[in-house]
Design a protein around this motif. Structure first.
Motif, mmCIF file in Angstrom:
data_model
loop_
_atom_site.group_PDB
_atom_site.id
_atom_site.type_symbol
_atom_site.label_atom_id
_atom_site.label_comp_id
_atom_site.label_asym_id
_atom_site.label_seq_id
_atom_site.Cartn_x
_atom_site.Cartn_y
_atom_site.Cartn_z
ATOM 1 N N PRO A 253 12.133 19.791 7.704
ATOM 2 C CA PRO A 253 12.689 17.978 6.793
ATOM 3 C C PRO A 253 12.221 18.537 5.246
ATOM 4 C CG PRO A 253 11.093 16.944 8.257
ATOM 5 C CD PRO A 253 10.695 18.446 8.487
ATOM 6 N N GLN A 254 13.264 19.108 4.671
ATOM 7 C CA GLN A 254 12.564 18.394 2.843
ATOM 8 C C GLN A 254 13.647 17.748 2.409
ATOM 9 O OE1 GLN A 254 11.012 20.665 1.083
ATOM 10 N NE2 GLN A 254 10.880 22.611 1.740
ATOM 11 N N LYS A 255 13.525 17.254 0.954
ATOM 12 C CA LYS A 255 13.728 15.523 0.357
ATOM 13 C C LYS A 255 14.278 14.639 1.359
ATOM 14 C CE LYS A 255 17.347 19.109 -1.926
ATOM 15 N NZ LYS A 255 18.897 18.865 -1.856
ATOM 16 N N TRP A 256 12.890 13.732 1.223
ATOM 17 C CA TRP A 256 13.153 12.390 2.061
ATOM 18 C C TRP A 256 12.695 11.410 1.466
ATOM 19 C CZ3 TRP A 256 10.136 16.866 3.185
ATOM 20 C CH2 TRP A 256 8.679 16.477 2.931
ATOM 21 N N SER A 257 13.610 9.777 2.101
ATOM 22 C CA SER A 257 13.395 9.382 1.436
ATOM 23 C C SER A 257 12.128 8.672 1.046
ATOM 24 C CB SER A 257 13.939 8.008 1.795
ATOM 25 O OG SER A 257 15.246 8.025 2.349
ATOM 26 N N PRO A 258 11.382 8.064 -0.238
ATOM 27 C CA PRO A 258 10.220 7.330 -0.465
ATOM 28 C C PRO A 258 9.457 6.271 0.420
ATOM 29 C CG PRO A 258 12.360 6.182 -2.419
ATOM 30 C CD PRO A 258 12.443 7.341 -1.303
ATOM 31 N N GLN A 259 10.531 6.519 1.101
ATOM 32 C CA GLN A 259 9.912 5.048 2.443
ATOM 33 C C GLN A 259 8.835 6.172 3.141
ATOM 34 O OE1 GLN A 259 13.491 5.109 1.750
ATOM 35 N NE2 GLN A 259 13.857 2.644 1.582
ATOM 36 N N TYR A 260 9.312 7.428 3.403
ATOM 37 C CA TYR A 260 8.531 8.642 4.128
ATOM 38 C C TYR A 260 7.207 8.938 3.604
ATOM 39 C CZ TYR A 260 12.043 8.800 7.551
ATOM 40 O OH TYR A 260 13.942 8.989 8.220
ATOM 41 N N GLU A 261 5.743 8.780 4.362
ATOM 42 C CA GLU A 261 4.895 9.204 4.056
ATOM 43 C C GLU A 261 4.268 10.495 4.321
ATOM 44 O OE1 GLU A 261 1.350 7.028 4.850
ATOM 45 O OE2 GLU A 261 1.562 5.690 2.792
ATOM 46 N N ALA A 262 4.169 11.595 3.771
ATOM 47 C CA ALA A 262 4.480 12.731 4.099
ATOM 48 C C ALA A 262 2.930 12.460 3.933
ATOM 49 C CB ALA A 262 4.937 14.186 3.057
ATOM 50 N N VAL A 263 2.160 13.969 5.459
ATOM 51 C CA VAL A 263 1.072 13.640 5.815
ATOM 52 C C VAL A 263 0.083 14.760 5.593
ATOM 53 C CG1 VAL A 263 -0.611 13.303 8.163
ATOM 54 C CG2 VAL A 263 1.915 11.675 7.645
ATOM 55 N N ILE A 264 0.493 15.716 5.692
ATOM 56 C CA ILE A 264 -0.255 17.402 5.193
ATOM 57 C C ILE A 264 0.727 18.236 4.718
ATOM 58 C CG2 ILE A 264 -1.461 17.395 7.801
ATOM 59 C CD1 ILE A 264 0.591 18.683 8.965
ATOM 60 N N SER A 265 0.217 19.238 3.929
ATOM 61 C CA SER A 265 0.458 19.939 4.099
ATOM 62 C C SER A 265 0.477 21.629 3.874
ATOM 63 C CB SER A 265 0.675 20.316 2.305
ATOM 64 O OG SER A 265 2.075 21.580 1.767
ATOM 65 N N SER A 266 0.986 23.037 3.837
ATOM 66 C CA SER A 266 0.974 23.915 4.866
ATOM 67 C C SER A 266 2.567 24.711 4.268
ATOM 68 C CB SER A 266 0.669 24.348 6.177
ATOM 69 O OG SER A 266 -0.194 25.132 6.721
ATOM 70 N N ASN A 267 1.671 26.423 4.603
ATOM 71 C CA ASN A 267 2.728 27.246 3.953
ATOM 72 C C ASN A 267 2.397 28.669 4.756
ATOM 73 O OD1 ASN A 267 1.102 26.108 1.427
ATOM 74 N ND2 ASN A 267 1.237 29.484 1.665
ATOM 75 N N ASP A 268 2.471 28.957 5.150
ATOM 76 C CA ASP A 268 2.857 31.046 5.112
ATOM 77 C C ASP A 268 2.452 31.307 3.955
ATOM 78 O OD1 ASP A 268 3.033 31.090 7.846
ATOM 79 O OD2 ASP A 268 6.236 31.563 6.956
ATOM 80 N N ASP B 151 5.367 19.910 3.232
ATOM 81 C CA ASP B 151 5.206 18.897 3.357
ATOM 82 C C ASP B 151 5.747 18.431 4.072
ATOM 83 O OD1 ASP B 151 3.965 20.203 1.296
ATOM 84 O OD2 ASP B 151 4.629 18.417 -0.065
ATOM 85 N N GLY B 152 6.222 18.312 4.605
ATOM 86 C CA GLY B 152 8.491 17.994 5.896
ATOM 87 C C GLY B 152 6.905 18.200 7.333
ATOM 88 N N GLY B 153 5.911 18.502 7.502
ATOM 89 C CA GLY B 153 5.765 18.623 9.030
ATOM 90 C C GLY B 153 4.971 17.490 9.523
ATOM 91 N N ILE B 154 4.603 16.940 9.094
ATOM 92 C CA ILE B 154 4.510 15.312 9.525
ATOM 93 C C ILE B 154 5.177 14.436 8.712
ATOM 94 C CG2 ILE B 154 3.095 13.190 10.637
ATOM 95 C CD1 ILE B 154 1.023 15.629 11.765
ATOM 96 N N LEU B 155 6.183 13.666 8.828
ATOM 97 C CA LEU B 155 6.942 12.303 8.321
ATOM 98 C C LEU B 155 6.738 11.522 8.635
ATOM 99 C CD1 LEU B 155 10.014 14.167 6.710
ATOM 100 C CD2 LEU B 155 7.631 13.664 5.414
ATOM 101 N N VAL B 156 6.321 10.002 8.018
ATOM 102 C CA VAL B 156 5.827 8.499 8.748
ATOM 103 C C VAL B 156 6.176 7.620 8.154
ATOM 104 C CG1 VAL B 156 3.889 7.101 9.645
ATOM 105 C CG2 VAL B 156 3.547 9.477 10.163
ATOM 106 N N ALA B 157 7.461 6.867 8.792
ATOM 107 C CA ALA B 157 7.467 5.606 7.959
ATOM 108 C C ALA B 157 6.979 4.580 8.888
ATOM 109 C CB ALA B 157 9.236 5.879 7.781
#
Ligand SMILES: [Zn+2]
Length: 782
Positions: free
Chosen positions: A717-732, A739-745
């Motif tokens: 996912p990209q561009k999520w509402s501020p209610q979501y918390e992005a937990v981790i970040s990674s990249n090739d 940053d959208g690997g795990i989104l929790v709301a």
């Protein structure tokens, strides 16, 4: 030359092989191990075996020949730079050079441009290798170790057959069109009764595991080829290449003989051509040794066999034998022509006695008999040659014998040599020993002969997960590859693990009989990952192979022998909650993985999708691509959201951004993209270190993201509402952070999780860290 099964242009191959009668070969770098299988459960190297056979069937249809490099198809790759960090480039180049030096092509045609326009990194890599191999094959200083078998070879030209990929840039194509060689490959072959577009579709339809059934087309079909290397042409693909017999020293007169034989050929009386063919054969035999002599002798032998209506076959009574077994062979030889044919001698394999017959084969009066041979004790088992050594899922397959490299499959286990005289001239034919059976529906079914170990062990599960110190049952199926097979089984395990009992005896009276044995496997106290292997002792020797057969009606049955091993993982794991509901999407194995670590998993059906029912569960998990594959998701969505609002915990796994059955997948908006992280070892950063996902009940550390398989995740996912918390970040390595690997709301009293990490790959593969993070997702709010 291209990268995968399906990259080849079957219309082009069919035209070149049947209309122009050129020796046409396709070199696929890979066997397609990394793809998805639309017809069955086989993946990885088993899928590669299926695709190998599909390509061989395709070539039997379109008239081409098939070659492979040692490259293992490790899945999607963005660019050739990444590809060559995984495939050792110099070794792969050696394979391409080896095939070129063997096949000696006048022209090489690639399917892709050597740059990013090719899309897949394997594709551009295939063209980069073709360009380098074009020069290296001709250079005696490159790969000189090959020169004890082959000579350097200079190909005349290299072209790129522009496919739909290249056509995407229409403007560029139109601008350059007059620079392209154009070939109409759509013509009609009256002798075959088909257009090459029709043959092409039949060939392409062999790629059944990829769902590439195709409909034939007729009429003009123009292929465009762009010059890459060597001598340029805009008129004829073979401009400047001598394709006549004059090419071979001393071959000029053969051209005249061949033309006369063709002119005098009568399709209704093919054996009238036998004398002319024998004379041609004698003339070829007088040529100096080399490529053309070998090639043309093989071809004229085939033509003679057909002109004589000669049928030579040797079938074994069974398809599988083990060393020291007696194999019964049935021989059938029949001449269906007026020619004077005598079967002088048959040379059988395995040093069994030759049959000296000197038997005349009268027109349509066959000869058949049975003979036994003992399979020598030292015979190798019929493992596909590229799978003999342990493989990782990357890099190149390990092959020791240079002569095997490039080959599509193993040679036959056994061949029989028929020595005949035809009109007084000696003629020899090599015939493989095969197995033949009658299928009540299909009719005659041929299967390759295989040599097997005397005993096999199949461990019923691939992965055993231990969430605590309780033992787990490991069931092993023992199967006899021969009569009177007795011995004992043990499990080879790491120190700290133990089995009860330590060994189990078995006794199987007849070949093919099976017995199931059970061990209790006790894990160590500390977390640990190990391989368990079944060791079967018979007559003082230890065997560790299982038996697998791949059987589909469109390819010959394939037998192979994977190591009888499984993975056992003792986890350091705390769970909160125990009742999990699972709503399946496109299909994944996560429910089985969760049961392995002690969860009660209920598979949700349509009737269960009520708030009353869902509130009984500690967490509800939605399987991969549910919002792509299940129309009913739009009806379930309100119930799922109410479940969260009332305090439930909902975990949604990845969906693709195309073909969604509805728009908003969560309580608040977010957008899916096609972004992936393909490097499974890419660094993972904790951007919300205080999140319960990283702390409770299991304390997550960066090591929990070690040893993942295949990829990190897909369709982030990209561009999520501020209610979501992005937990981790990674990249090739070359990609932007995702940053959208795990989104929790939080939503109402419950938790909503959207996660595009590849849980469906990691959990069934027994990756310990993936279990620990996933359990934390299931434990949210507990
Ligand atoms: Zn491809």
């Amino acid at each position: 030359m291209a990268a995968h099964p399906d990259d080849e242009n079957t219309n082009f191959i069919a035209y070149m092989a049947n209309e122009k009668l050129y020796n046409t070969s396709y070199l696929a770098l890979t066997r397609g191990d990394g793809g998805q299988n639309l017809i069955g459960p086989e993946i990885r190297e088993q899928l590669g075996m299926i695709r190998t056979q599909e390509l061989l069937q395709a070539r039997r249809t379109d008239g081409g020949k098939q070659f492979f490099s040692r490259a293992n198809d490790f899945g999607f790759s963005k660019n050739p730079q990444e590809v060559f960090t995984i495939w050792e480039k110099e070794n792969l180049l050696a394979d391409a050079v080896w095939v070129i030096r063997n096949v000696k092509p006048d022209v090489i045609v690639t399917r892709f441009p050597p740059d990013s326009r090719a899309g897949h990194g394997h594709h551009s890599a295939s063209s980069i290798l073709a360009e380098e191999a074009f020069d290296a094959a001709a250079d005696p200083k490159r790969f000189p170790e090959q020169l004890k078998y082959v000579q350097p070879w200079q190909t005349k030209r290299l072209l790129w057959n522009i496919g739909m990929w290249g056509m995407l840039n229409r403007a560029e194509f139109v601008k350059n069109a007059k620079e392209y060689l154009q070939i109409d490959v759509g013509s009609y072959n009256a002798m075959l009764g088909k257009s090459y577009g029709e043959i092409s579709a039949e060939s392409r339809s062999m790629h059944k595991s990829q769902g590439f059934g195709s409909i034939g087309n007729r009429g003009i079909s123009v292929e465009y080829l762009q010059h890459t290397k060597g001598e340029k042409t805009l008129t004829d693909l073979f401009e400047g290449v001598n394709t006549s017999w004059a090419r071979v020293k001393g071959g000029e007169n053969i051209e005249t003989m061949v033309q006369t034989a063709i002119k005098e050929y009568d399709a209704a009386v093919p054996d009238a051509s036998v004398s002319a063919l024998l004379k041609i054969r004698t003339a070829i035999e007088k040529l100096p040794d080399g490529f053309w002599k070998t090639t043309k002798l093989r071809e004229v032998n085939d033509i003679l066999k057909n002109a004589l209506g000669l049928f030579l076959e040797v079938t074994a009574a069974d398809y599988a034998y083990t060393p020291t077994d007696q194999m019964t062979m049935s021989v059938e030889a029949i001449n269906r022509s007026a020619a004077n044919v005598t079967l002088q001698k048959i040379v059988f394999p395995f040093k069994s006695k030759d049959s000296v017959l000197a038997a005349p084969l009268k027109n349509n009066d066959g000869l058949s008999f049975e003979i036994k041979a003992k399979i020598p004790a030292q015979t190798d088992i019929s493992q596909p040659y590229w799978l003999r050594k342990a493989i990782g899922y990357k890099g190149l397959f390990s092959v020791d014998n240079q002569l095997e490299i490039g080959q599509a499959e193993n040679p036959p286990v056994a061949t029989v040599l028929f020595e005949l005289t035809v009109q007084g001239k000696p003629l020899q034919f090599d015939v493989p020993v095969v197995y033949k059976k009658k299928d009540p529906v299909i009719g005659e079914v041929y299967q390759p002969l295989v040599v097997t170990p005397p005993v096999y062990a199949n461990i019923t599960q691939e992965v055993y997960m231990f969430a605590d110190e309780k033992p787990r049952k490991v069931t092993i199926g023992i199967k006899a590859g021969k009569d009177n097979c007795q011995g004992e089984v043990t499990l080879d395990i790491a120190p700290g693990w133990r089995t009860v009992p330590q060994s189990i005896p078995f006794n199987l009276a007849v070949k093919g009989a099976e017995q199931s044995v059970e061990f209790q496997l006790y894990p160590p106290a500390a977390s640990q990952e190990t391989q368990i292997k079944a060791l079967v002792k018979v007559e003082g020797k230890t065997y560790d192979k299982s038996f697998a057969i791949i059987s589909y009606s469109h390819i010959p049955a394939q037998v192979f022998f994977p190591t009888a091993a499984a993975k056992a993982v003792k986890l350091d794991l705390v769970k909160k909650g125990n009742n999990i509901a699972y709503l399946m999407g496109a299909g994944d194995l996560i429910p089985l993985s969760l049961r392995q670590i002690g969860y009660d998993v209920t598979m949700l059906e349509d009737k269960d999708m009520t708030l009353d029912k869902l509130t009984q569960f500690d967490a509800v998990v939605v399987g991969v691509r549910a919002y792509n594959t299940n129309e009913r998701m739009k009806h379930y969505q309100a119930t799922l959201m109410n479940y969260v609002k009332d305090g439930g915990n909902l975990v949604i796994q990845y969906n693709t951004n195309m073909d969604l059955v509805m728009k908003d997948l969560g309580p608040y908006p977010f957008e899916l993209t096609r972004d992936r992280i393909t490097v499974e070892g890419s660094e993972v950063r904790f951007i919300m270190p205080s999140s319960p996902v990283l702390n409770s009940p299991n304390k997550i550390t960066p090591e929990d993201f070690d040893n993942w398989v295949q990829e990190r995740g897909l369709y982030f996912p990209q561009k999520w509402s501020p209610q979501y918390e992005a937990v981790i970040s990674s990249n090739d390595p070359d990609g932007p952070p995702l940053d959208g690997g795990i989104l929790v709301a939080k939503y109402g009293k419950g938790s909503y999780v959207y996660t595009s990490l590849s849980w469906f790959r990691e959990l069934p593969a027994g990756v310990p860290g993936a279990y620990r993070v996933f359990v934390n997702l299931l434990s949210l709010g507990k």
